[in-house]
Enzyme design. Structure first.
Site, PDB file in Angstrom:
ATOM      1  N   GLY A 105     -63.586 -79.351 -54.029  1.00  0.00           N
ATOM      2  CA  GLY A 105     -63.652 -79.614 -55.369  1.00  0.00           C
ATOM      3  C   GLY A 105     -64.587 -80.417 -55.696  1.00  0.00           C
ATOM      4  O   GLY A 105     -65.467 -80.490 -56.641  1.00  0.00           O
ATOM      5  N   CYS A 106     -64.663 -81.716 -54.847  1.00  0.00           N
ATOM      6  CA  CYS A 106     -65.394 -82.735 -55.247  1.00  0.00           C
ATOM      7  C   CYS A 106     -66.969 -82.308 -54.796  1.00  0.00           C
ATOM      8  O   CYS A 106     -67.956 -82.739 -55.777  1.00  0.00           O
ATOM      9  CB  CYS A 106     -65.206 -83.900 -54.082  1.00  0.00           C
ATOM     10  SG  CYS A 106     -63.669 -84.636 -54.294  1.00  0.00           S
ATOM     11  N   THR A 107     -67.341 -81.445 -53.879  1.00  0.00           N
ATOM     12  CA  THR A 107     -68.487 -80.932 -53.739  1.00  0.00           C
ATOM     13  C   THR A 107     -68.963 -80.207 -55.015  1.00  0.00           C
ATOM     14  O   THR A 107     -70.015 -79.995 -55.648  1.00  0.00           O
ATOM     15  CB  THR A 107     -68.889 -80.002 -52.310  1.00  0.00           C
ATOM     16  OG1 THR A 107     -68.189 -80.925 -51.376  1.00  0.00           O
ATOM     17  CG2 THR A 107     -69.976 -79.603 -52.278  1.00  0.00           C
TER      18      THR A 107
END
Length: 164
Positions: free
Chosen positions: A49-51
């Site tokens: 998700g952060c990527t």
């Protein structure tokens, strides 16, 4: 994800900070006075998700810059972790390291979380839009990463039209 108009930080002066970037240079919020700031908090470098979130903000960096906005991502990861994350995904976004969680806490993004029935403290995915005077004019809590950069850009455009 919808904005949080009743957020306690809404309409308040953004809590000031100075944090190290991926090269360990100190970056202070005050140095962006007079610019719009998209400040987003994310849980961990190199997680799915952060990527997605970082890559979408990165892809929109030029458009944010044209709108007079600086995008800043903050997590509790170390500067070395940010450097690897940026290199691995060709990110030119400004990533800051808050290993002591002081800024995360000041923005209400350091929260109890539960994973596999175990409770721990971690970073909630939140975004703040800060106007050129340093006032928080939009807040998104518990953000879903996909398409979020576009939502933030649309709100920034609307806010800029309000003041011009």
């Amino acid at each position: 994800m919808a904005q949080s108009p009743d957020d306690p930080l809404m309409g308040k002066k953004a809590p000031p900070f100075c944090l190290p970037d991926a090269e360990e240079s100190r970056v202070c919020l005050g140095s962006f006075q007079g610019k719009w700031i998209v400040l987003y908090f994310y849980p961990k470098d190199n997680t799915p998700g952060c990527t997605v979130e970082a890559m979408q903000f990165n892809a929109a960096l030029e458009k944010f810059a044209e709108l007079g906005a600086q995008v800043i991502g903050i997590s509790a990861d170390s500067p070395a972790s940010h450097q690897k994350f940026a290199e691995r995904h060709s990110l030119s976004i400004l990533l800051l390291s808050d290993t002591n969680h002081t800024v995360l806490d000041a923005y209400g993004s350091w929260k109890p979380k539960t994973l596999f029935g175990k409770e721990f403290l971690g970073t909630q995915r939140d975004t703040f839009l800060i106007d050129p005077e340093g006032i928080i004019v939009a807040v998104w809590r518990k953000v879903s990463p996909k398409g979020h950069a576009e939502d933030v850009k649309a709100v920034l455009l609307a806010k800029k039209k309000e003041v011009s």
